[in-house]
Structures are given as C-alpha cells and as structure tokens.
Design a protein around this motif. Sequence first.
Motif: not given
Lengths: 155, 149
Positions: A5-6, A9-10, A12
């Motif tokens: 998930i992390l 997110g980065l 994106y």
Amino acid sequence: MKKSILTLGLLYSFCAAAQQQITGNISIPTLQSVSVIPINERPVDFSTIQDYSMGKTIPAYCRITVKSNTPWRLSATLNSGGMPNQTNAALEGSVSIQVEGNPNFVPLTNQPKNILYSTNSLITNEYTINLKIDPKLNISAEALLMNISFMISAK
Amino acid sequence: MKTAIYLALYSCFFSVTALAQTPKETPTFNIIQNQPLEIHYENIEELQSDKLIPNAFSIQLNTSPKPYRIYCQLVCSGAPNEAFAQLISLKQQTNNVETQLSTNPKILYTQQANQNPTIINFNAIIRKQTSWFPTGNYTFSIQFTTIEP
C-alpha cells in the motif's frame, strides 16, 4: 500488504502525467525508374574502309539516370528500329556500349545484357554511356536503324 | 515496537499522498486528428520530394496556473526506429516552428502559465529521401505527453 500500500501511494504521487497518441501508416514499396537523355545522338556514317575495319566510337552518346530505392541492375537490349526483340543479324555483336569510367565495352544483342549494378545506396545515380559500332566488314552498304532499350530491375 | 513503526509509516504515507493530491493537477490537453496520417508512394519521384499533410492534427491546451510542456515521441515497430522518426516532422501552422520527431521525447509546445485555452494546428511533413530506406509497410504512432510542472 502494508508495504504494498505504501509503495503504491508513493508511485501515485510521482507519476501523474497525461498522454495521448495518434496513429499513421507509411507504405514504401520498391520504386525504380530509368531515363535516357541523348547527348550525341546522330547518324553514324561509315564512309571509309578504315571506318569498317576499325569501327567508330561515339563518346557521350547518351546520359542515363537511374533512380531506385533498393539495390538494382540495369540491362540493355539492341533492337532493330521500331521492332522490339528483333535485330538485324548484321548488327549482332557489332554494337557495344561502355559506361564511362568502366574499362570494357559490352556487346549488345536482342537479349538483355547486364551493364550496371548499384554500387551505392543513393536513390539517384547518373551515368554517361559511350557507343561503339564495329561492323568488321560484315555489314553491307545500307542504312540500318537500331534502338537500344534500357531496363532497370531489382537486384 | 512494531506497531510504533507501522504507525510512523502510515503517517508518512498519508502525508505524502495528501501532498501529492492537494494543489498539483496534471495539465490537460486534447489531441484531435484532423487528417489520416496515411502515406503511400506511387513512384520514385514522390520519394524525392517532401509530402505535406496539412492540418494533420490539433492540440487543445487548457489553462494552467503553471507553464507546462507538451512532448512528442514516435513509436514504430518493424522499422529502423530513429531513421524512420527522422522522416517525419511536425510544423505549427501559425509560426512555422518545426519539430523533427525522434524516438525520444521532444518538446513540441510550451503553454504559458494562466494562458487562455488554445488550439494549435499542426502540419505533418514526410521528408524526402535521398538514400535507400528499407521498403515495407510501417504503422507508427506519435505519443503526446505532458507532466506536472
């Protein structure tokens, strides 16, 4: 899972971009042409016995422009005046041509004879052609017409 | 201990994504293909002169608080790519600024900050050839990209 998930997110946050496209098509077939410009075209008189025995050379008889986008070869055919694929037997072997810069004359017949090949990748090449008529006493006293046809083909 | 690390990572994650989403917006543009980019050569003389496709496409550019650039790039399979790319260039109709395509992104146009929405029309030019180019039927695409300023 949390690490994934992390990472997403980065990604994106750094890859925001807009992209569009158009499409097209280019078709390049094999294309060739040959053109002949007479330079020194004139009747060739054989008025002396030396003319018959030694033959006559007409320098810069014509200029040939060859255009091709692929490797090519050029052939020449000797025909009687206005009669494709027919040659006065007396002319057979008596008419030859030389590409300026080449050492040899190529005798022509009513069958195609290769006289030139592509030696570079340029589309346009020009050549000066010398003509030689050497009847060696085999031609009787008459006026003879002849055509020389040039044909280009892919090598 | 592990919980503390995860909490720290989560807080970083939310702050990064929040920063990424707040003020920045990817400048938007739209490509309109006005003419088919179809070129077929019938004779050798055609190869030896430029082929023009007038008003081939237009770019609609939107307003942005920051300047942004439109990049163009040629993508082609089955051809010697860079040599093929050099056959094609794009020319703005208004000021004749010309961009030679490449397989790498090249700047096609820069939209200034806060500029009104604009439409820029482009001609496509297929350059004449003086040397052999591999014969064949080549399908290509021109990709247009912009990235946040």
